[in-house]
Design an enzyme around this catalytic site. Structure first.
Site, mmCIF file in Angstrom:
data_model
loop_
_atom_site.group_PDB
_atom_site.id
_atom_site.type_symbol
_atom_site.label_atom_id
_atom_site.label_comp_id
_atom_site.label_asym_id
_atom_site.label_seq_id
_atom_site.Cartn_x
_atom_site.Cartn_y
_atom_site.Cartn_z
ATOM 1 N N CYS A 1 -88.652 -38.919 106.419
ATOM 2 C CA CYS A 1 -88.892 -38.007 107.555
ATOM 3 C C CYS A 1 -90.368 -37.739 107.817
ATOM 4 O O CYS A 1 -90.711 -37.192 108.869
ATOM 5 C CB CYS A 1 -88.169 -36.689 107.328
ATOM 6 S SG CYS A 1 -86.404 -36.913 107.195
ATOM 7 N N HIS B 1 -91.003 -31.085 111.810
ATOM 8 C CA HIS B 1 -89.868 -31.991 111.615
ATOM 9 C C HIS B 1 -88.595 -31.156 111.726
ATOM 10 O O HIS B 1 -88.537 -30.023 111.234
ATOM 11 C CB HIS B 1 -89.975 -32.643 110.234
ATOM 12 C CG HIS B 1 -88.728 -33.374 109.837
ATOM 13 N ND1 HIS B 1 -88.149 -34.324 110.642
ATOM 14 C CD2 HIS B 1 -87.948 -33.276 108.726
ATOM 15 C CE1 HIS B 1 -87.064 -34.790 110.044
ATOM 16 N NE2 HIS B 1 -86.906 -34.174 108.889
ATOM 17 N N ASN C 1 -81.164 -33.961 113.085
ATOM 18 C CA ASN C 1 -82.295 -34.562 112.367
ATOM 19 C C ASN C 1 -82.323 -36.068 112.643
ATOM 20 O O ASN C 1 -81.513 -36.819 112.097
ATOM 21 C CB ASN C 1 -82.140 -34.272 110.871
ATOM 22 C CG ASN C 1 -83.291 -34.817 110.040
ATOM 23 O OD1 ASN C 1 -84.147 -35.546 110.550
ATOM 24 N ND2 ASN C 1 -83.302 -34.489 108.761
HETATM 25 O O1 UT7 Z 1 -84.892 -34.399 106.574
HETATM 26 C C1 UT7 Z 1 -85.639 -34.088 105.467
HETATM 27 C C2 UT7 Z 1 -84.906 -33.813 104.223
HETATM 28 N N1 UT7 Z 1 -83.718 -33.041 104.327
HETATM 29 C C3 UT7 Z 1 -83.733 -31.691 104.417
HETATM 30 O O2 UT7 Z 1 -84.760 -31.061 104.557
HETATM 31 C C4 UT7 Z 1 -82.400 -30.996 104.286
HETATM 32 C C5 UT7 Z 1 -82.519 -29.815 103.350
HETATM 33 N N2 UT7 Z 1 -81.244 -29.196 103.042
HETATM 34 C C6 UT7 Z 1 -80.534 -28.479 103.959
HETATM 35 O O3 UT7 Z 1 -80.912 -28.411 105.120
HETATM 36 C C7 UT7 Z 1 -79.333 -27.726 103.486
HETATM 37 O O4 UT7 Z 1 -79.309 -27.735 102.084
HETATM 38 C C8 UT7 Z 1 -77.976 -28.285 104.013
HETATM 39 C C9 UT7 Z 1 -77.859 -28.026 105.489
HETATM 40 C C10 UT7 Z 1 -77.865 -29.765 103.724
HETATM 41 C C11 UT7 Z 1 -76.820 -27.567 103.320
HETATM 42 O O5 UT7 Z 1 -76.931 -26.153 103.527
HETATM 43 P P1 UT7 Z 1 -76.890 -25.147 102.284
HETATM 44 O O6 UT7 Z 1 -76.983 -23.798 102.838
HETATM 45 O O7 UT7 Z 1 -77.942 -25.571 101.307
HETATM 46 O O8 UT7 Z 1 -75.450 -25.392 101.733
HETATM 47 P P2 UT7 Z 1 -75.013 -25.765 100.251
HETATM 48 O O9 UT7 Z 1 -75.203 -27.212 100.010
HETATM 49 O O10 UT7 Z 1 -75.619 -24.788 99.295
HETATM 50 O O11 UT7 Z 1 -73.455 -25.454 100.318
HETATM 51 C C12 UT7 Z 1 -72.965 -24.125 100.502
HETATM 52 C C13 UT7 Z 1 -71.473 -24.207 100.671
HETATM 53 C C14 UT7 Z 1 -70.786 -25.089 99.617
HETATM 54 O O12 UT7 Z 1 -69.515 -24.527 99.349
HETATM 55 P P3 UT7 Z 1 -69.268 -23.640 98.022
HETATM 56 O O13 UT7 Z 1 -69.608 -24.554 96.880
HETATM 57 O O14 UT7 Z 1 -70.221 -22.477 98.149
HETATM 58 O O15 UT7 Z 1 -67.844 -23.279 98.135
HETATM 59 C C15 UT7 Z 1 -70.595 -26.392 100.332
HETATM 60 O O16 UT7 Z 1 -69.521 -27.145 99.843
HETATM 61 O O17 UT7 Z 1 -71.186 -24.810 101.926
HETATM 62 C C16 UT7 Z 1 -70.316 -25.928 101.755
HETATM 63 N N3 UT7 Z 1 -70.606 -26.911 102.757
HETATM 64 C C17 UT7 Z 1 -70.055 -26.889 103.969
HETATM 65 N N4 UT7 Z 1 -69.148 -26.072 104.527
HETATM 66 C C18 UT7 Z 1 -68.791 -26.312 105.794
HETATM 67 C C19 UT7 Z 1 -71.482 -27.961 102.697
HETATM 68 N N5 UT7 Z 1 -71.486 -28.616 103.861
HETATM 69 C C20 UT7 Z 1 -70.607 -27.970 104.673
HETATM 70 C C21 UT7 Z 1 -70.177 -28.174 105.992
HETATM 71 N N6 UT7 Z 1 -69.271 -27.336 106.517
HETATM 72 N N7 UT7 Z 1 -70.640 -29.192 106.765
#
Ligand code: UT7
Length: 332
Positions: free
Chosen positions: A116, A256, A286
């Site tokens: 990215c 970004h 993204n």
């Molecule tokens: O492009 C450059 C590099 N990439 C980035 O900069 C991305 C950086 N990361 C992020 O933007 C975020 O971490 C994400 C958007 C990928 C994920 O958001 P988060 O708030 O960090 O969610 P998480 O991975 O901590 O998951 C929280 C909960 C989990 O459930 P439990 O374990 O709390 O029950 C996940 O399973 O949300 C769940 N979850 C979802 N729920 C509904 C993960 N993806 C989804 C989804 N829909 N699509």
């Protein structure tokens, strides 16, 4: 006469027509529109459809539009750099394919893979070549067909990414505008958190790698988020300090577009008001190397000669950084 700098003299972008909405994703994986918007800020993203279509098709559209709107003869372009993580092929470089599609017969070309951060790495590389006096007209493209490496049964990644490309024309300029400074960094130990496991020389494609879905983006979202939210803001803050820029001096932050929460944290650290932050993550998601040029393209008419602009990015590698530039023209 001031120091010769590389100035952006034109910008163009391309996004595919197909819109993948959160509502459609709700039918594909266990997710909700509410979760996606609140955790990422994304409402929809574009997907490139059509057999045999790759990143070069979007990049070529952006370059053709750029040449036409800037009245540039394709034969005058000396170099094309393409920032991409999803090249059409392992080789040749997508830069060569776009060059061929756009008639850049006198240009040499190559790709830069810095995930990215690729667009700001490429912009800086091209700028240094222009500052050295070696080159006068260079095109930098940032684009990705992320849908080609996304597993649409993995809710953690499929909601985030989209397809798109943008291109800028860089020219030598000695009037004080152009790319002024860059802070670029990388830390390869971050690769464990964000990568594509198979398809490279360490793990060539086999029937087994395909069956195990090892050709898709592997991302540990939370771990990447923690680094991104700190490092992107660190780089933006450092470039401001180094250039004695106060928040009031910054006309635009072009971040970004990985996650609205990362963008907000960077703007807060810089003390820049929301009204000065370019955001289109809600419509495109993204697009990896496409995010920054697509923002500049969409905001082009609002930009004025002399505007202080800070670009900031974070991506796989890990790679991150910020670029400070003075905008070179008023849009007609
Ligand atoms: O492009 C450059 C590099 N990439 C980035 O900069 C991305 C950086 N990361 C992020 O933007 C975020 O971490 C994400 C958007 C990928 C994920 O958001 P988060 O708030 O960090 O969610 P998480 O991975 O901590 O998951 C929280 C909960 C989990 O459930 P439990 O374990 O709390 O029950 C996940 O399973 O949300 C769940 N979850 C979802 N729920 C509904 C993960 N993806 C989804 C989804 N829909 N699509």
């Amino acid at each position: 006469m001031q120091k010769v700098r590389a100035a952006i003299k034109g910008i163009h972008g391309y996004v595919p027509d197909y819109i993948l909405t959160n509502a459609e994703l709700e039918k594909m994986v266990d997710t909700t529109d509410e979760w996606i918007i609140s955790r990422t800020g994304i409402k929809e993203r574009r997907i490139l459809k059509g057999e045999g279509k790759g990143t070069s098709d979007m990049g070529a559209e952006a370059v053709k539009g750029l040449l036409s709107k800037t009245n540039t003869n394709p034969l005058d372009i000396e170099l094309i750099i393409v920032a991409t993580t999803t090249p059409d092929m392992q080789f040749p470089a997508t830069a060569n394919i776009i060059g061929d599609k756009c008639g850049l017969k006198n240009a040499f070309g190559y790709d830069i893979n810095a995930a990215c951060s690729g667009f700001i790495y490429s912009l800086t590389t091209a700028a240094r070549m222009i500052e050295s006096g070696a080159l006068k007209k260079v095109i930098v493209v940032g684009g990705d067909k992320m849908s080609s490496i996304i597993d649409y049964s993995d809710r953690q990644t499929c909601v985030i990414f989209g397809d798109g490309a943008g291109a800028v024309l860089l020219e030598a300029d000695d009037s004080g505008v152009g790319i002024i400074d860059a802070v670029l960094q990388s830390d390869g130990s971050g690769r464990v958190h964000l990568h594509q496991k198979a398809g490279g020389s360490a793990m060539p494609a086999t029937a087994e790698t395909v069956e195990k879905k090892l050709h898709y983006v592997y991302q540990e979202g939370q771990a990447v988020f923690k680094f991104a939210v700190t490092k992107m803001a660190d780089a933006a803050e450092e470039i401001m300090k180094r250039n004695n820029l106060h928040s009031d001096d910054v006309a635009w932050l072009v971040p970004h577009q990985a996650n609205k929460r990362i963008i907000d944290a960077t703007a807060r650290r810089m003390g820049v008001d929301d009204s000065k932050v370019m955001i289109n993550i809600d419509r495109y998601g993204n697009t990896t190397n496409g995010t920054i040029p697509l923002c500049l393209w969409e905001w082009e008419k609002k930009l004025h000669k002399g505007d202080n602009i800070v670009l900031a990015a974070f991506g796989g590698g890990f790679t991150w950084g910020a670029v400070y530039l003075k905008w070179a023209y008023d849009s007609k």
